[in-house]
Design a protein around this motif. Structure first.
Motif, short mmCIF file in Angstrom:
data_model
loop_
_atom_site.label_atom_id
_atom_site.label_comp_id
_atom_site.label_asym_id
_atom_site.label_seq_id
_atom_site.Cartn_x
_atom_site.Cartn_y
_atom_site.Cartn_z
N ALA A 68 43.71 56.74 50.27
CA ALA A 68 43.61 56.67 48.79
C ALA A 68 43.51 55.29 47.61
CB ALA A 68 45.19 57.08 48.16
N ALA A 69 43.58 54.09 47.99
CA ALA A 69 43.95 53.39 47.60
C ALA A 69 41.96 52.91 47.10
CB ALA A 69 44.27 51.94 48.21
N ASP A 70 41.81 52.38 46.51
CA ASP A 70 40.23 52.40 45.63
C ASP A 70 40.68 51.50 44.63
OD1 ASP A 70 37.60 53.00 45.66
OD2 ASP A 70 38.06 54.71 43.80
N ILE A 71 40.37 50.37 45.28
CA ILE A 71 40.92 49.34 44.15
C ILE A 71 39.37 48.27 43.69
CG2 ILE A 71 41.96 46.57 44.61
CD1 ILE A 71 43.50 47.99 47.34
N ALA A 72 39.40 47.30 42.92
CA ALA A 72 38.47 46.71 42.42
C ALA A 72 39.14 45.42 42.03
CB ALA A 72 37.74 47.29 41.06
N ILE A 73 38.18 43.78 41.15
CA ILE A 73 39.19 43.39 41.03
C ILE A 73 38.14 42.47 40.20
CG2 ILE A 73 39.72 40.32 41.33
CD1 ILE A 73 41.08 41.73 44.14
N VAL A 74 38.47 42.28 38.94
CA VAL A 74 37.85 41.67 37.80
C VAL A 74 38.53 40.31 37.24
CG1 VAL A 74 37.30 41.82 34.77
CG2 VAL A 74 36.84 44.25 36.65
N THR A 75 37.96 39.53 36.92
CA THR A 75 38.40 38.13 37.05
C THR A 75 37.84 37.58 35.26
OG1 THR A 75 37.00 36.93 37.87
CG2 THR A 75 39.44 36.73 38.77
N SER A 77 37.70 34.41 32.15
CA SER A 77 37.70 32.63 32.24
C SER A 77 38.26 32.80 30.44
CB SER A 77 37.74 31.90 32.63
OG SER A 77 36.57 31.97 32.67
N ASP A 78 36.34 32.42 30.02
CA ASP A 78 35.37 32.06 28.53
C ASP A 78 34.58 32.95 29.13
OD1 ASP A 78 34.17 30.21 30.53
OD2 ASP A 78 33.53 28.93 29.11
N VAL A 79 34.20 33.77 30.37
CA VAL A 79 33.70 34.63 30.79
C VAL A 79 33.93 35.70 32.09
CG1 VAL A 79 31.40 33.32 30.56
CG2 VAL A 79 32.79 33.36 32.76
N SER A 80 33.46 36.56 32.21
CA SER A 80 34.42 37.43 33.06
C SER A 80 32.88 38.09 33.57
CB SER A 80 35.12 38.75 32.11
OG SER A 80 35.60 38.31 31.30
N ARG A 81 33.97 38.60 35.26
CA ARG A 81 32.40 38.95 36.02
C ARG A 81 33.90 40.00 37.69
NH1 ARG A 81 33.45 33.42 39.77
NH2 ARG A 81 35.12 33.74 41.57
N ILE A 82 32.80 40.92 37.73
CA ILE A 82 33.30 41.57 39.11
C ILE A 82 33.66 40.69 40.34
CG2 ILE A 82 33.54 43.81 40.47
CD1 ILE A 82 31.32 44.58 38.23
N ASP A 83 34.49 40.29 40.94
CA ASP A 83 35.10 39.66 41.66
C ASP A 83 35.23 40.93 42.96
OD1 ASP A 83 36.08 37.79 40.41
OD2 ASP A 83 37.08 37.27 41.98
N THR A 84 35.52 42.18 42.83
CA THR A 84 35.20 42.94 44.03
C THR A 84 34.86 44.71 43.49
OG1 THR A 84 36.23 41.83 45.75
CG2 THR A 84 36.25 44.20 46.01
N ASP A 85 34.34 45.38 43.84
CA ASP A 85 33.71 46.47 42.98
C ASP A 85 34.68 47.42 43.33
OD1 ASP A 85 33.22 49.13 40.82
OD2 ASP A 85 31.39 47.57 40.41
N PHE A 86 34.91 49.35 43.42
CA PHE A 86 36.18 49.92 43.62
C PHE A 86 35.80 49.67 44.99
CE2 PHE A 86 37.36 50.55 39.38
CZ PHE A 86 38.54 50.78 38.95
N GLY A 87 36.39 50.01 45.85
CA GLY A 87 35.92 50.41 47.44
C GLY A 87 37.39 50.22 48.04
N SER A 88 37.79 50.36 49.48
CA SER A 88 38.57 50.43 49.89
C SER A 88 39.15 49.50 50.64
CB SER A 88 38.92 51.30 51.43
OG SER A 88 37.29 51.44 52.62
N VAL A 89 40.33 49.68 51.16
CA VAL A 89 41.23 48.00 52.13
C VAL A 89 40.34 47.63 53.41
CG1 VAL A 89 43.48 48.47 50.28
CG2 VAL A 89 42.98 49.53 52.90
N GLU A 90 39.18 48.33 53.41
CA GLU A 90 38.86 47.81 54.82
C GLU A 90 38.58 47.19 54.19
OE1 GLU A 90 40.02 49.08 57.57
OE2 GLU A 90 41.47 50.33 56.25
#
Length: 234
Positions: A68-75, A77-90
């Motif tokens: 069920a978990a669908d995880i994304a990570i955005v970081t 600083s003075d700029v923003s970026r997508i570290d990981t777009d939505f997807g499974s824990v696999e």
């Protein structure tokens, strides 16, 4: 997001039609997260990475949450970026790293998170996958260095009031601007992390995801309020 990642992400929804819990972690990646405080052996960014790794591992061990978990990570600083777009824990947990200069663009980080969330919700609809109310975790150890947080705060607050988003605003360290975090949270006050209790927070979060994955989309799920004492200053 690369086109190959978009295709993979789309295929995940087709191959696994389980109702999703979209979770976006919006994390401070400014240089201050590399500074040690009060004799801590770890820096905040090191403790954060341990917590994120544990979050993925705990969810992957749960029979329901792992699908069920669908995880994304955005970081940010003075700029923003997508570290990981939505997807499974696999796919595994990424290592969050410091980037950019000394800025803390909280608003732009949140705006980017909302953009990829809207894109993901569109993919859910295209593939016929149901989803729970999205979660957004906002963590910062400082104060905003631009003015984008005002507009982003209004947008998030409107979504929270309309029950289109659940937000967890978390301050890290004594210099975290809790008043700014309040702009994003109209229904509950932001919380300050106890020291570097990232692992404790993410364990609580993974348990909350597991509980939600066992409910029906649209059903109200009570969070473990007692468990908050294990990681937040109350």
């Amino acid at each position: 997001m690369a086109s190959t990642d978009l295709v993979l992400s789309h295929h995940e929804l087709i191959e696994n039609p389980t109702a999703r819990v979209p979770i976006c972690l919006v994390l401070d990646a400014s240089p201050s997260m590399e500074e040690t405080h009060y004799g801590d052996r770890q820096t905040p960014i090191e403790a954060l990475n341990i917590g994120v790794q544990a979050f993925y591992e705990d969810i992957s061990k749960d029979e329901m949450a792992r699908y069920a978990a669908d995880i994304a990570i955005v970081t940010f600083s003075d700029v923003s970026r997508i570290d990981t777009d939505f997807g499974s824990v696999e796919r595994g947990a990424p290592m969050v790293s410091i980037h950019g200069g000394g800025g803390t663009s909280i608003g732009s980080g949140v705006e980017l998170a909302l953009d990829i969330l809207e894109r993901r919700k569109k993919q859910y609809k295209e593939t016929g996958v149901d989803y729970y109310q999205p979660w957004l975790v906002l963590m910062t150890d400082g104060a905003p260095t631009d003015q984008t947080h005002h507009g982003a705060g209004r947008k998030v607050s409107d979504m929270v009031r309309q029950k289109k988003l659940i937000i967890f605003p978390i301050g890290v360290g004594s210099k975290a601007d809790m008043q700014t975090l309040e702009l994003f949270s109209p229904t509950r006050p932001p919380l300050r992390l106890q020291g570097l209790c990232f692992a404790e927070f993410f364990k609580w979060l993974s348990s909350s995801v597991a509980a939600t994955s066992r409910s029906t989309p649209g059903e109200a799920v009570k969070l473990d309020v007692e468990g908050i004492k294990g990681w937040a200053e109350l």
